[in-house]
Design an enzyme around this catalytic site. Structure first.
Site, PDB file in Angstrom:
ATOM      1  N   HIS A  57      44.908  34.615  37.747  1.00 46.18           N
ATOM      2  CA  HIS A  57      44.622  35.243  36.450  1.00 46.18           C
ATOM      3  C   HIS A  57      45.803  35.107  35.504  1.00 46.18           C
ATOM      4  O   HIS A  57      46.918  34.796  35.920  1.00 46.18           O
ATOM      5  CB  HIS A  57      44.306  36.737  36.629  1.00 46.18           C
ATOM      6  CG  HIS A  57      42.938  36.996  37.182  1.00 46.18           C
ATOM      7  ND1 HIS A  57      42.674  36.984  38.532  1.00 46.18           N
ATOM      8  CD2 HIS A  57      41.753  37.261  36.573  1.00 46.18           C
ATOM      9  CE1 HIS A  57      41.388  37.231  38.729  1.00 46.18           C
ATOM     10  NE2 HIS A  57      40.801  37.403  37.553  1.00 46.18           N
ATOM     11  N   LYS A  77      47.720  40.400  33.516  1.00 47.60           N
ATOM     12  CA  LYS A  77      46.848  41.239  34.362  1.00 47.60           C
ATOM     13  C   LYS A  77      47.699  42.221  35.159  1.00 47.60           C
ATOM     14  O   LYS A  77      48.715  41.861  35.733  1.00 47.60           O
ATOM     15  CB  LYS A  77      46.005  40.367  35.298  1.00 47.60           C
ATOM     16  CG  LYS A  77      45.031  41.178  36.132  1.00 47.60           C
ATOM     17  CD  LYS A  77      43.951  40.321  36.749  1.00 47.60           C
ATOM     18  CE  LYS A  77      43.032  41.127  37.654  1.00 47.60           C
ATOM     19  NZ  LYS A  77      42.320  42.201  36.960  1.00 47.60           N
TER      20      LYS A  77
END
Ligand SMILES: NC(=O)C1=CN([C@@H]2O[C@H](COP(=O)(O)OP(=O)(O)OC[C@H]3O[C@@H](n4cnc5c(N)ncnc54)[C@H](O)[C@@H]3O)[C@@H](O)[C@H]2O)C=CC1
Ligand SMILES: O=C(O)C1=N[C@H](C(=O)O)C[C@H](O)C1
Length: 253
Positions: free
Chosen positions: A147, A151
Site C-alpha cells: 500500500h 497507510k
C-alpha cells in the site's frame, strides 16, 4: 428513488473518491459531508465540522452514511447513526476487537455494513482462496500486501480478512509477520508481509507453494475509485434494510 448519503472523512483520500464517485451517479445524492478539518469544498460539496455530525444527521436525515476515517471516529459515527436509525457503511480498517464489538452493537439499532475491501476483485480473490487452500492441502502459504506510504494500519484490513478466510477453511494457523535472522518456516504457518511505498492504491498476493509447484493469486487496485464505487453500491443497497449486520458479498449477489 434517490438515496441520500452523508460522507465522513471528506477531506481524506477515500472521502474525496466517494464524493467524486457520488457526483457521477443518478441514484445517489450527497446530503452533507464532514471532516475534522472542515472549511474546504471537496468535489463541489461544502465540508462541515465533524463535531456537528449528530446535528447534521438530525437536520438532513440521510438514508445512509459512508465512512472511511479512523477506528475511533468510525465507532463514534456508527453510534450516532445507530441512535438516529441511519444505515452505516464503513470501510475503515484497523479496528480493535472492542471496535468491532461496538460496531456490532450499533447494528442492533441500524443496518451496518463493514467491508475491509469494497472491490469486486477482492471478493473474487477471497472465493478463489477458499477453494485453492483445501485443494492444495499442506502447501505453504505466504500473504503479501502493498500500500501507499501514508497507510497507518498493518497488516491491511483486507489481509486480515483473507487470513480469517484461510483459517476458516484450514483451521487456525500461526501468523508469522515478516522474517529476520534464523527463522525457518514451521509447518502450517502463514507468512504475512506488509510493504509501504509511493501511492500504491492496494495490492494483495496469496502465494501457495508445495509439490514442486506454486500458485499465486494477486489482486491490484488500479485506483481508489474501485473502492468508492463498491461502497456507494453498498450504501444504495443498505439504505432501506432493517437493523442488522450485513456483508459486502450480499450486495454482490
Ligand atoms: N474498505 C475499503 O475498501 C478501503 C478502506 N480504506 C480505509 O479507509 C480508511 C481511510 O483511508 P484514507 O482515506 O486513505 O485515509 P486518510 O487519512 O486520507 O483520510 C481519513 C480521513 O478521516 C479523518 N479522520 C480521521 N480520524 C478522525 C476523527 N477522529 N474524527 C473525524 N475525522 C477523522 C481524517 O481527517 C481524514 O480526513 C483507512 O482505515 C483505510 O484503511 C481505504 C481504502 C479502501
Ligand atoms: O488504506 C488503504 O488505502 C486501503 N485499505 C484497505 C485495507 O486495509 O485493506 C483496503 C485497500 O487495500 C486500501
Amino acid at each position: 428513488m434517490t438515496v441520500s448519503i452523508g460522507v465522513t472523512g471528506a477531506t481524506g483520500r477515500m472521502g474525496g473518491e466517494v464524493l467524486a464517485a457520488a457526483a457521477d451517479r443518478d441514484d445517489l445524492s450527497v446530503a452533507f459531508a464532514v471532516s475534522r478539518s472542515p472549511g474546504d469544498e471537496v468535489e463541489g460539496v461544502a465540508v462541515e465540522d465533524a463535531a456537528d455530525f449528530a446535528d447534521l444527521l438530525a437536520s438532513h436525515d440521510p438514508d445512509a452514511v459512508v465512512d472511511f476515517t479512523g477506528p475511533a471516529s468510525c465507532i463514534e459515527y456508527a453510534s450516532a447513526c445507530a441512535e438516529a436509525g441511519v444505515a452505516f457503511v464503513t470501510g475503515t480498517t484497523g479496528l480493535s476487537e472492542g471496535g468491532f464489538d461496538a460496531l456490532r452493537e450499533a447494528a442492533s439499532e441500524a443496518p451496518v455494513l463493514y467491508a475491509s475491501n469494497f472491490s469486486r476483485g477482492i471478493a473474487a480473490l477471497r472465493r478463489a482462496v477458499r477453494e485453492a487452500v483445501p485443494a492444495l492441502d499442506g502447501y505453504d502459504i505466504e500473504l503479501t500486501e502493498t500500500h501507499h506510504n501514508a497507510k497507518r494500519d498493518a497488516p491491511s484490513g483486507t489481509a486480515l480478512t483473507i487470513l480469517d478466510d484461510i483459517d476458516d477453511v484450514r483451521g487456525d494457523s500461526e501468523r508469522v509477520h515478516g522474517r529476520e535472522g534464523e527463522a525457518p518456516r514451521s509447518e502450517g504457518e502463514v507468512g504475512v508481509h506488509a510493504r509501504r511505498a509511493g501511492d500504491i492504491a492496494g495490492e494483495h498476493e496469496v502465494l501457495l507453494a508445495g509439490n514442486h509447484e506454486s500458485l499465486s493469486l494477486t489482486h491490484r487496485a488500479g485506483s481508489r475509485g474501485v473502492f468508492a464505487a463498491g461502497a456507494l453500491d453498498a450504501a444504495a443497497w443498505l439504505a432501506d434494510r432493517d437493523a442488522g449486520w450485513y456483508d459486502f458479498t450480499e450486495v454482490l449477489e
